[in-house]
Structures are given as C-alpha cells and as structure tokens.
Motif scaffolding. Structure first.
Motif, PDB file in Angstrom:
ATOM      1  N   GLY A  18      34.708  50.361  12.731  1.00 46.94           N
ATOM      2  CA  GLY A  18      33.939  50.994  11.647  1.00 46.94           C
ATOM      3  C   GLY A  18      33.099  52.173  12.051  1.00 46.94           C
ATOM      4  O   GLY A  18      32.061  52.441  11.462  1.00 46.94           O
ATOM      5  N   VAL A  19      33.549  52.902  13.071  1.00 47.18           N
ATOM      6  CA  VAL A  19      32.789  54.070  13.531  1.00 47.18           C
ATOM      7  C   VAL A  19      33.537  55.343  13.162  1.00 47.18           C
ATOM      8  O   VAL A  19      34.758  55.439  13.325  1.00 47.18           O
ATOM      9  N   LEU A  20      32.802  56.313  12.656  1.00 46.81           N
ATOM     10  CA  LEU A  20      33.363  57.610  12.316  1.00 46.81           C
ATOM     11  C   LEU A  20      32.911  58.629  13.356  1.00 46.81           C
ATOM     12  O   LEU A  20      31.714  58.770  13.627  1.00 46.81           O
ATOM     13  N   THR A  27      27.649  65.540  15.721  1.00 43.99           N
ATOM     14  CA  THR A  27      27.002  64.754  16.776  1.00 43.99           C
ATOM     15  C   THR A  27      27.136  65.309  18.196  1.00 43.99           C
ATOM     16  O   THR A  27      26.573  64.728  19.131  1.00 43.99           O
ATOM     17  N   TYR A  97      17.567  49.046  17.791  1.00 41.16           N
ATOM     18  CA  TYR A  97      18.868  48.638  18.302  1.00 41.16           C
ATOM     19  C   TYR A  97      19.896  49.680  17.860  1.00 41.16           C
ATOM     20  O   TYR A  97      20.029  49.971  16.675  1.00 41.16           O
ATOM     21  N   PHE A  99      23.391  51.071  16.966  1.00 44.40           N
ATOM     22  CA  PHE A  99      24.683  50.581  16.476  1.00 44.40           C
ATOM     23  C   PHE A  99      25.814  51.059  17.374  1.00 44.40           C
ATOM     24  O   PHE A  99      26.719  50.299  17.705  1.00 44.40           O
ATOM     25  N   THR A 100      25.774  52.322  17.789  1.00 44.99           N
ATOM     26  CA  THR A 100      26.896  52.873  18.553  1.00 44.99           C
ATOM     27  C   THR A 100      26.790  52.557  20.042  1.00 44.99           C
ATOM     28  O   THR A 100      27.787  52.346  20.707  1.00 44.99           O
ATOM     29  N   ASP A 124      18.296  61.412   8.967  1.00 49.48           N
ATOM     30  CA  ASP A 124      19.141  61.011  10.093  1.00 49.48           C
ATOM     31  C   ASP A 124      20.589  61.373   9.788  1.00 49.48           C
ATOM     32  O   ASP A 124      20.958  61.606   8.636  1.00 49.48           O
ATOM     33  N   ASP A 125      21.384  61.410  10.851  1.00 50.43           N
ATOM     34  CA  ASP A 125      22.786  61.809  10.678  1.00 50.43           C
ATOM     35  C   ASP A 125      23.611  60.707  10.015  1.00 50.43           C
ATOM     36  O   ASP A 125      24.418  60.971   9.132  1.00 50.43           O
ATOM     37  N   PHE A 126      23.395  59.452  10.466  1.00 48.97           N
ATOM     38  CA  PHE A 126      24.170  58.327   9.926  1.00 48.97           C
ATOM     39  C   PHE A 126      23.240  57.232   9.453  1.00 48.97           C
ATOM     40  O   PHE A 126      22.168  57.023  10.022  1.00 48.97           O
ATOM     41  N   LEU A 127      23.676  56.497   8.447  1.00 49.55           N
ATOM     42  CA  LEU A 127      23.038  55.232   8.088  1.00 49.55           C
ATOM     43  C   LEU A 127      24.106  54.153   8.191  1.00 49.55           C
ATOM     44  O   LEU A 127      25.126  54.211   7.495  1.00 49.55           O
ATOM     45  N   GLY A 130      20.795  50.472   9.376  1.00 48.23           N
ATOM     46  CA  GLY A 130      19.420  50.870   9.036  1.00 48.23           C
ATOM     47  C   GLY A 130      18.399  50.639  10.135  1.00 48.23           C
ATOM     48  O   GLY A 130      17.201  50.763   9.896  1.00 48.23           O
ATOM     49  N   ALA A 132      17.831  52.383  12.997  1.00 47.36           N
ATOM     50  CA  ALA A 132      17.144  53.624  13.406  1.00 47.36           C
ATOM     51  C   ALA A 132      16.090  53.988  12.358  1.00 47.36           C
ATOM     52  O   ALA A 132      14.931  54.296  12.693  1.00 47.36           O
ATOM     53  N   LYS A 156      27.359  54.948   5.703  1.00 48.58           N
ATOM     54  CA  LYS A 156      28.479  54.012   5.691  1.00 48.58           C
ATOM     55  C   LYS A 156      28.058  52.860   4.780  1.00 48.58           C
ATOM     56  O   LYS A 156      27.362  51.930   5.186  1.00 48.58           O
TER      57      LYS A 156
HETATM   58  P1  5GP Z   1      21.826  52.209  12.115  1.00 52.01           P
HETATM   59  O1  5GP Z   1      20.558  52.286  12.905  1.00 52.01           O
HETATM   60  O2  5GP Z   1      21.664  52.596  10.679  1.00 52.01           O
HETATM   61  O3  5GP Z   1      22.544  50.920  12.294  1.00 52.01           O
HETATM   62  O4  5GP Z   1      22.785  53.285  12.766  1.00 52.01           O
HETATM   63  C1  5GP Z   1      22.437  54.634  12.643  1.00 52.01           C
HETATM   64  C2  5GP Z   1      22.501  55.316  13.971  1.00 52.01           C
HETATM   65  O5  5GP Z   1      23.647  54.916  14.717  1.00 52.01           O
HETATM   66  C3  5GP Z   1      22.609  56.806  13.732  1.00 52.01           C
HETATM   67  O6  5GP Z   1      21.423  57.404  14.194  1.00 52.01           O
HETATM   68  C4  5GP Z   1      23.809  57.241  14.539  1.00 52.01           C
HETATM   69  O7  5GP Z   1      23.366  57.875  15.710  1.00 52.01           O
HETATM   70  C5  5GP Z   1      24.524  55.998  14.933  1.00 52.01           C
HETATM   71  N1  5GP Z   1      25.740  55.705  14.135  1.00 52.01           N
HETATM   72  C6  5GP Z   1      25.908  54.657  13.298  1.00 52.01           C
HETATM   73  N2  5GP Z   1      27.147  54.637  12.809  1.00 52.01           N
HETATM   74  C7  5GP Z   1      27.786  55.697  13.334  1.00 52.01           C
HETATM   75  C8  5GP Z   1      29.126  56.213  13.198  1.00 52.01           C
HETATM   76  O8  5GP Z   1      29.989  55.682  12.495  1.00 52.01           O
HETATM   77  N3  5GP Z   1      29.403  57.352  13.881  1.00 52.01           N
HETATM   78  C9  5GP Z   1      28.494  57.975  14.681  1.00 52.01           C
HETATM   79  N4  5GP Z   1      28.885  59.106  15.294  1.00 52.01           N
HETATM   80  N5  5GP Z   1      27.222  57.511  14.834  1.00 52.01           N
HETATM   81  C10 5GP Z   1      26.880  56.389  14.172  1.00 52.01           C
END
Ligand code: 5GP
Length: 193
Positions: A18-20, A27, A97, A99-100, A124-127, A130, A132, A156
């Motif tokens: 599930g990563v884009l 990025t 924590y 995600f990536t 932020d770039d991605f959600l 949540g 971050a 996402k």
């Molecule tokens: P969260 O904290 O919402 O779980 O994840 C958000 C953070 O994880 C973002 O700041 C981003 O850096 C990274 N991230 C989460 N999913 C992806 C993804 O599918 N692709 C990339 N490139 N970064 C992601």
C-alpha cells in the motif's frame, strides 16, 4: 486537484504494502511548479483563517509547506527528526511512528518558534495512519498553539489517518485522495479539492 491527480497517474508507482512512490516529483526530486500550485490551493483554502505559522515535518513536507507559507505570508517551521547540536534551546518533542520507515523517532521544534499566540496550518506530503500529523498536533498542543487544519498533498483514504484527525476535530484538506492501491493500480476517490 486535477494537475496533481494527472501527475500521480503519469509518474506514481505502486509498491507492495500500500505504498505509493512519487519520488520523481514529491519525495526526492521535487517539481517546483507543481509544488507552488499546491501551495496556492492550500493558501486559498485557509486564507481567511488568520494562520500565523505553517508547520510540517522534514523532509518531504517542506516543499509544499514552504510555498503555502509564502502564499500566506507567514513563516514555515519544520519539525526536525534528529536533534541538531545547534538546537540548544528548550524543545517541544513528540514520538512519531513512521509508516514507511517502520521506526519510532523523536520529532522536535524549538519552543521559541511555536507559542500560544500561534494559529497553525499543518502541511504534509502523505496521510496514511495519521501518526506524523498526530505528532505535529502534540507539538502544537505543548506550545498551547491552536491547530486550524491540515493540508495533505496525497491522502491514502484506505488508511485510518483522516478518521483519526477528524475525530480530534481537525479540518483535513487533501488534494488527491486515493481509494486503493490494489494490483499495482492507483484508484482515486473522484472529487476535486
Ligand atoms: P502516517 O504518519 O500518516 O501514517 O504516514 C505519513 C508519513 O509517512 C508521511 O509523512 C510520509 O512521509 C510517509 N508515507 C506514508 N505513506 C506513504 C506512501 O504511500 N508513500 C510515500 N512516499 N510516503 C508515505
């Protein structure tokens, strides 16, 4: 946001789990023209809200956040993931924590850059889940600052982040909303931000 969705369709790559991957325009290599357009959309949405600071987390949040801050005419503050030797003043800190990267790190902002007088727009770039965003909200809460909302470049929507933030009463504005990344395909929630 049509240009962003078109760019994800063209240049985004779906990885397993599930990563884009959008390293050719968000990025790693960054498209400044697209980032400026993104900053303008976020600034237009929050222009009437009297934002005093745009806050993000290093590294990939900085580009869209910087343009947003410029369009709003306010400073950008980015939370740092590692403590610099020059950060010798008092710090606000939270655990995030990733995600990536699948590790927990301490993020911090100097107390002098975030205060109870601030009305904050988070970017932020991605959600994803949540985490971050939650860390950034905790930093704002420690400072006594108000969080007006959060602008996300790519949400996402099949993960829990939006629900977590909305349950905290935070307004979430996402410019591209992804319904699924199954079978190597990006499926969007059809709507225009
Ligand atoms: P969260 O904290 O919402 O779980 O994840 C958000 C953070 O994880 C973002 O700041 C981003 O850096 C990274 N991230 C989460 N999913 C992806 C993804 O599918 N692709 C990339 N490139 N970064 C992601």
């Amino acid at each position: 946001m049509k240009e962003l969705v078109a760019r994800i369709k063209e240049d985004g790559r779906v990885l397993g789990d599930g990563v884009l991957k959008v390293d050719s325009f968000v990025t790693h290599q960054v498209d400044p023209v697209l980032m400026e357009a993104i900053g303008k959309v976020f600034a237009d949405v929050f222009r009437a809200a009297n934002i005093t600071k745009v806050v993000t987390i290093e590294a990939s949040g900085i580009a869209p956040a910087l343009y947003t801050a410029q369009k709003l005419g306010v400073p950008l503050v980015f939370a740092r993931k590692s403590k610099s030797l020059t950060m010798n003043e008092e710090l606000l800190t939270a655990q995030v924590y990733s995600f990536t990267k699948q590790v927990t790190s301490t993020v911090s902002i100097s107390k002098k850059f975030l205060t109870e007088d601030d009305n904050v727009l988070l970017i932020d770039d991605f959600l994803a889940n949540g985490q971050a965003a939650k860390g950034l909200i905790e930093l704002c809460q420690q400072a006594g600052a108000h969080v007006e909302g959060i602008g996300i470049v790519i949400e996402k929507s099949f993960q829990d982040g939006r629900e977590l933030l909305e349950n905290m009463g935070i307004k979430v504005v996402s410019l591209a909303r992804i319904a699924s990344l199954k079978a190597g395909e990006v499926e969007f929630i059809e709507e225009d931000a």
